[in-house]
Design a protein around this motif. Structure first.
Motif, PDB file in Angstrom:
ATOM      1  N   PRO A   1       2.863  46.332   5.383  1.00 14.15           N
ATOM      2  CA  PRO A   1       2.524  47.483   4.872  1.00 14.15           C
ATOM      3  C   PRO A   1       2.610  48.338   3.654  1.00 14.15           C
ATOM      4  CG  PRO A   1       4.160  47.972   6.941  1.00 14.15           C
ATOM      5  CD  PRO A   1       3.720  46.578   6.645  1.00 14.15           C
ATOM      6  N   GLN A   2       4.261  47.919   3.080  1.00 12.23           N
ATOM      7  CA  GLN A   2       4.256  48.737   1.720  1.00 12.23           C
ATOM      8  C   GLN A   2       3.225  48.028   0.413  1.00 12.23           C
ATOM      9  OE1 GLN A   2       6.275  46.767   4.254  1.00 12.23           O
ATOM     10  NE2 GLN A   2       8.564  47.631   4.032  1.00 12.23           N
ATOM     11  N   LEU A   3       2.578  47.451   0.850  1.00 15.43           N
ATOM     12  CA  LEU A   3       1.506  46.407  -0.150  1.00 15.43           C
ATOM     13  C   LEU A   3       0.377  47.589  -0.369  1.00 15.43           C
ATOM     14  CD1 LEU A   3       1.019  44.286  -2.077  1.00 15.43           C
ATOM     15  CD2 LEU A   3      -1.205  43.725  -0.206  1.00 15.43           C
ATOM     16  N   PRO A   4       0.800  48.728  -1.156  1.00 13.77           N
ATOM     17  CA  PRO A   4      -0.263  49.332  -1.553  1.00 13.77           C
ATOM     18  C   PRO A   4      -1.443  49.299  -0.489  1.00 13.77           C
ATOM     19  CG  PRO A   4       0.946  49.436  -3.993  1.00 13.77           C
ATOM     20  CD  PRO A   4       0.291  48.150  -2.293  1.00 13.77           C
ATOM     21  N   PRO A   5      -2.902  49.948  -0.492  1.00 13.75           N
ATOM     22  CA  PRO A   5      -3.567  49.147   0.447  1.00 13.75           C
ATOM     23  C   PRO A   5      -5.290  49.246  -0.811  1.00 13.75           C
ATOM     24  CG  PRO A   5      -3.768  51.385   1.444  1.00 13.75           C
ATOM     25  CD  PRO A   5      -2.465  51.314  -0.112  1.00 13.75           C
ATOM     26  N   GLU A   6      -5.101  49.375  -2.306  1.00 12.24           N
ATOM     27  CA  GLU A   6      -5.384  48.780  -2.931  1.00 12.24           C
ATOM     28  C   GLU A   6      -5.738  47.344  -3.274  1.00 12.24           C
ATOM     29  OE1 GLU A   6      -3.134  52.374  -5.056  1.00 12.24           O
ATOM     30  OE2 GLU A   6      -3.841  51.673  -2.943  1.00 12.24           O
ATOM     31  N   ARG A   7      -4.165  46.989  -2.987  1.00 12.28           N
ATOM     32  CA  ARG A   7      -4.144  45.866  -3.571  1.00 12.28           C
ATOM     33  C   ARG A   7      -4.895  44.642  -2.810  1.00 12.28           C
ATOM     34  NH1 ARG A   7       1.964  44.338  -5.513  1.00 12.28           N
ATOM     35  NH2 ARG A   7       1.022  42.333  -5.575  1.00 12.28           N
ATOM     36  N   LEU A   8      -4.840  44.622  -1.113  1.00 10.35           N
ATOM     37  CA  LEU A   8      -4.943  44.305   0.227  1.00 10.35           C
ATOM     38  C   LEU A   8      -6.831  42.978   0.039  1.00 10.35           C
ATOM     39  CD1 LEU A   8      -4.109  43.109   2.879  1.00 10.35           C
ATOM     40  CD2 LEU A   8      -5.502  45.587   3.720  1.00 10.35           C
ATOM     41  N   ARG A   9      -7.600  43.937  -0.827  1.00 10.57           N
ATOM     42  CA  ARG A   9      -8.612  43.113  -0.958  1.00 10.57           C
ATOM     43  C   ARG A   9      -8.684  41.908  -1.842  1.00 10.57           C
ATOM     44  NH1 ARG A   9     -13.846  45.280  -3.855  1.00 10.57           N
ATOM     45  NH2 ARG A   9     -12.214  45.487  -5.554  1.00 10.57           N
ATOM     46  N   ASP A  10      -7.781  42.082  -2.725  1.00 17.42           N
ATOM     47  CA  ASP A  10      -7.340  40.513  -3.148  1.00 17.42           C
ATOM     48  C   ASP A  10      -6.232  39.316  -2.573  1.00 17.42           C
ATOM     49  OD1 ASP A  10      -8.262  41.705  -5.904  1.00 17.42           O
ATOM     50  OD2 ASP A  10      -6.495  42.065  -7.151  1.00 17.42           O
TER      51      ASP A  10
END
Length: 288
Positions: free
Chosen positions: A10-19
Motif C-alpha cells: 500500500p506504500q505504492l502511490p495509487p497512481e502507480r498501480l495501473r502500470d
C-alpha cells in the motif's frame, strides 16, 4: 499445485498501480494481492481498478477490517466485484490492526465475536439469503442483496491467534496468514484450522494463503535483515536470494500446508514492477 502471487504494497502511490497491474498481467502472474491498511487506501477501490485494467489477473485483498465495514456494505461491494469480474477476486476479511481500529473509533471489545457474526452474515448475504440478525455487533433487519454473486464465492478470513484460526476453520473457506509465519507456524495454523473445521463438521476445501517476505536483487540480504529487525522477527520469517532460492522457500511453505504463497516485497523494494516480473517470470517456472 501451489498458487504463486505477489503483493502490491500500500506504500505504492495509487497512481502507480495501473502500470504495476499491467506488468503483472502481461508477465503471467497468477494473483496480485492488495491490502486495506490504515490509512493508505481502499482495498475495494484498488481491487476494482486492477481488475478493470487487466484481462486475466486474479486479485486478492487481504484484508478488509470488519470493524470499519458494515457487513451489508461489505457484501454489496464483494458481490459487485464478483458479478463484474467472475472468478477473479478473493476478498478477505479480518480483525484489522487494533491500534488503528481504536484510532478511528471502531475497536470492538470482542474482535472474535465481531468476526464470527460478520462471517455468518456475510456468507448468508452472498448466498442471496434474506438475513435478520440481532447480535452483539451485527444487526440486520430483512436485508437481502438485489445483485448477489451468481455463484457464492469462498469466504476468506485473516488470522494469527489460536481462537481466530479455529474460527476460520469453523466459519470460513480459507485463511490468510501474515508474513513472518514460518513453516512450523503454518503447520500449527493448519492444525488449529482443522480443529475448527472438525468442530463445525466442515469437509470442503480450505485455502491456506500465506505471505512470504521476500527480497531479491542487489542488497537483498541487507534489506530483508533490516525489515526483520524492525519487526522483531527472526531470520526464518523471510527469504532473500535468486529465483531458485525463493522457489525452494515457496516449496517449504507449501509442504507446511500453504496452498497459495504470496511473495511480499520489503517496504523499501526499489523496483516493484521488477519484483512482479521476477515472481512470474523466474520463480513460477521453477515450481512446475
Amino acid at each position: 499445485m501451489t498458487v504463486l502471487g505477489a503483493v502490491s504494497l500500500p506504500q505504492l502511490p495509487p497512481e502507480r498501480l495501473r502500470d504495476l497491474a499491467r506488468v503483472a498481467d502481461d508477465a503471467g502472474l497468477e494473483e496480485l494481492w492488495l491490502w486495506e491498511d490504515c490509512f493508505w487506501g481502499s482495498g475495494v477501490a484498488t481491487a476494482a481498478a486492477v481488475l478493470g485494467w487487466t484481462g486475466r489477473l486474479r486479485v486478492g485483498v487481504g484484508l478488509l477490517p470488519v470493524p470499519l465495514r458494515n457487513v451489508a456494505l461489505a457484501a454489496m461491494e464483494i458481490a459487485a466485484l464478483h458479478r463484474l469480474f467472475p472468478g477473479r477476486a478473493t476478498i478477505g476479511v479480518g480483525h484489522g490492526v487494533q491500534d488503528w481500529m481504536a484510532q478511528v473509533g471502531a475497536k470492538a471489545d470482542s474482535p472474535v465475536t465481531l468476526l464470527r457474526e460478520h462471517l455468518a452474515a456475510l456468507r448468508a448475504l452472498l448466498a442471496g439469503e434474506e438475513v435478520t440478525v440481532d447480535g452483539r455487533y451485527v444487526h440486520l433487519d430483512k436485508v437481502k442483496l438485489d445483485w448477489p454473486p451468481r455463484t457464492p464465492p469462498p469466504i476468506v478470513a485473516g488470522a494469527t491467534g489460536p481462537r481466530t484460526l479455529r474460527l476460520c476453520g469453523e466459519a470460513a473457506d480459507g485463511t490468510i496468514l501474515t508474513a513472518g509465519t514460518a513453516p512450523d507456524d503454518v503447520r500449527e495454523a493448519c492444525r488449529l484450522v482443522d480443529e475448527g473445521r472438525a468442530a463445525a463438521g466442515r469437509t470442503g476445501p480450505h485455502q491456506m494463503i500465506v505471505y512470504l517476505l521476500t527480497a531479491t536483487g542487489q542488497g537483498a540480504e541487507e534489506r530483508l535483515a533490516a525489515q526483520l529487525r524492525r519487526e522483531g522477527r527472526d531470520r526464518t520469517a523471510g527469504i532473500a536470494g535468486d529465483a531458485r532460492t525463493v522457489a525452494d522457500a515457496v516449496r517449504r511453505w507449501a509442504d507446511a500446508g500453504a496452498t497459495t504463497v504470496v511473495l511480499e516485497p520489503t517496504g523499501d523494494e526499489p523496483d516493484p514492477e521488477g519484483f512482479v516480473r521476477f515472481a512470474a517470470g523466474q520463480v513460477r517456472p521453477l515450481l512446475g
